[in-house]
Design an enzyme around this catalytic site. Structure first.
Site, PDB file in Angstrom:
ATOM      1  N   LYS A   1       4.133   9.869  -1.428  1.00 29.84           N
ATOM      2  CA  LYS A   1       4.621   8.889  -0.452  1.00 29.84           C
ATOM      3  C   LYS A   1       6.044   9.187   0.009  1.00 29.84           C
ATOM      4  O   LYS A   1       6.394   8.916   1.156  1.00 29.84           O
ATOM      5  CB  LYS A   1       4.529   7.470  -1.014  1.00 29.84           C
ATOM      6  CG  LYS A   1       3.086   7.018  -1.160  1.00 29.84           C
ATOM      7  CD  LYS A   1       2.912   5.521  -1.117  1.00 29.84           C
ATOM      8  CE  LYS A   1       1.450   5.189  -0.964  1.00 29.84           C
ATOM      9  NZ  LYS A   1       1.136   3.795  -1.021  1.00 29.84           N
TER      10      LYS A   1
ATOM     11  N   LYS B   1      -7.529  11.056   0.638  1.00 26.83           N
ATOM     12  CA  LYS B   1      -7.960   9.685   0.331  1.00 26.83           C
ATOM     13  C   LYS B   1      -7.983   8.818   1.601  1.00 26.83           C
ATOM     14  O   LYS B   1      -7.071   8.919   2.424  1.00 26.83           O
ATOM     15  CB  LYS B   1      -6.947   9.122  -0.672  1.00 26.83           C
ATOM     16  CG  LYS B   1      -7.298   7.792  -1.264  1.00 26.83           C
ATOM     17  CD  LYS B   1      -6.182   7.314  -2.187  1.00 26.83           C
ATOM     18  CE  LYS B   1      -5.157   6.511  -1.420  1.00 26.83           C
ATOM     19  NZ  LYS B   1      -4.608   5.348  -2.121  1.00 26.83           N
TER      20      LYS B   1
ATOM     21  N   LYS C   1      -4.674   3.079   4.129  1.00 30.06           N
ATOM     22  CA  LYS C   1      -4.209   2.187   5.207  1.00 30.06           C
ATOM     23  C   LYS C   1      -3.154   2.868   6.055  1.00 30.06           C
ATOM     24  O   LYS C   1      -3.005   2.579   7.223  1.00 30.06           O
ATOM     25  CB  LYS C   1      -3.542   0.941   4.619  1.00 30.06           C
ATOM     26  CG  LYS C   1      -4.434   0.048   3.827  1.00 30.06           C
ATOM     27  CD  LYS C   1      -3.669  -1.239   3.519  1.00 30.06           C
ATOM     28  CE  LYS C   1      -3.974  -1.740   2.136  1.00 30.06           C
ATOM     29  NZ  LYS C   1      -3.116  -1.148   1.105  1.00 30.06           N
TER      30      LYS C   1
END
Ligand code: AQP
Length: 344
Positions: free
Chosen positions: A114, A207, A210
């Site tokens: 991230k 993956k 969102k």
């Protein structure tokens, strides 16, 4: 304070929930609700580890709560609430910041993914995220945590934190009345089902998420029938027909993903799906998958819309859930403070 089996899990209000959230975690939540005391949280403190527009965040908190209820979580049976209304999460997270070691957090792959290349510019909260997650679970001394596979490493860290706390404060824990020296349980991950890791529809090695910039990469729980059909039709595949055995899915990430999604949505196994579709081309399989996904998800989308139109009712559910959550967390936090050596 007898240790009872308790389930805790949560989702971030960082946008609309998707099929990965539903199949990877929520289906298990719904099952566990039948047998256990469950707490399902909208983890808004986690959401702000990356920038969130305040008005959108407020809307996402209600949206995720509506999705919880529409998916089948019963606010009368389970405790549904948002994290920031219960101060125990932030308080215990601070104590865990002082228990967890830098070396442990340095190993967390989610932070690396991230934060990306610009990690000097990532928030401190993003780095300390796993400590807050440990606090979410352990503030209720929860024993079972149903999550998708991507959360396994964070769960292991929560277990390490529980263990270190129990060892560091062993004498005080026994003095506080826990004769076996165990204050925090070792929370067990519950990672089950045929779709514990749902992948992007555009790239079978990534993956479903969102925060993926392509909306075509995921099926949102709010998508209508047309959008679901469009996304399934456009899903990336390879040129081969579907195999008749599960071994034939090896090295075919997109095929593996779509078959796994079909199995999870229809409540069967990948073997059963391939027994039916082995040898078929993807074009035909995709039509059946789109029909199945629409049948399962479209009513949920309608229900989310209906619930979202009554924000006061959602806020009431969250306030009630927070009050019940505090009843569980308050005595745990009183003991934690006594054990650590705080006064009052
Ligand atoms: N693709 C997935 N397959 C299976 N399970 C998944 N989960 C998330 N994506 C998948 C599970 O859903 C729960 C809640 O996840 P989250 O919203 O707290 O955060 P996340 O894992 O970071 O989900 P996203 O979609 O990737 O969100 P962003 O993009 O905002 O970071 C967890 O149990 C997770 O395992």
């Amino acid at each position: 304070m007898k240790l009872e089996e308790r389930v805790f899990s949560g989702m971030q209000p960082t946008g609309s929930l998707h099929l990965g959230n539903y199949l990877g975690a929520m289906l298990q939540w719904i099952e566990l609700q039948k047998t256990h005391n469950c707490m399902y949280c909208v983890v808004d403190l986690h959401a702000i580890t990356v920038w969130q527009d305040p008005a959108e965040l407020r809307d996402s908190i209600r949206q995720v709560t509506a999705a919880y209820i529409a998916a089948g979580l019963d606010p009368k049976k389970s405790i549904l609430f948002n994290q920031s209304q219960v101060s125990a999460h932030a308080e215990l997270a601070w104590i865990f910041n002082c228990v967890a070691r830098l070396g442990w957090l340095n190993r967390m792959t989610q932070f690396k993914e991230k934060a990306g290349k610009n990690k000097e510019n990532a928030s401190v909260g993003l780095y300390a995220y796993p400590n807050l997650m440990a606090a979410d679970i352990l503030a209720y001394r929860a024993t079972h945590v149903p999550v998708g596979e991507d959360q396994k490493q964070h769960l292991e860290l929560a277990r390490d934190i529980a263990q270190k706390f129990n060892v560091d404060f062993q004498k005080e824990i026994v003095a506080a009345g826990f004769e076996d020296g165990v204050f925090f349980p070792q929370p067990e991950p519950v990672i089950t089902g045929p779709a514990t890791r749902v992948m992007s529809l555009r790239d079978g090695t990534k993956k479903m998420s969102k925060s993926d910039p392509s909306d075509l990469s995921r099926i949102n729980l709010t998508d209508d029938a047309d959008l679901i059909a469009k996304k399934v039709k456009k899903a990336k595949t390879d040129p081969e027909a579907l195999p008749s055995e599960v071994e034939g899915l090896k090295d075919r990430p997109e095929a593996q993903n779509l078959v796994g999604i079909f199995a999870a949505l229809s409540g069967t196994t990948r073997e059963a799906v391939l027994a039916e579709f082995g040898g078929a081309q993807f074009s035909g399989f995709k039509i059946s998958l789109a029909e199945l996904a629409t049948e399962k998800l479209a009513p949920m989308a309608d229900e989310i819309k209906r619930l979202k139109a009554e924000p006061d009712e959602i806020d009431r559910v969250l306030a009630d859930g927070a009050e019940r959550a505090r009843v569980v967390a308050d005595p745990v936090m009183r003991k934690v403070k006594e054990i650590v050596g705080f006064i009052g």
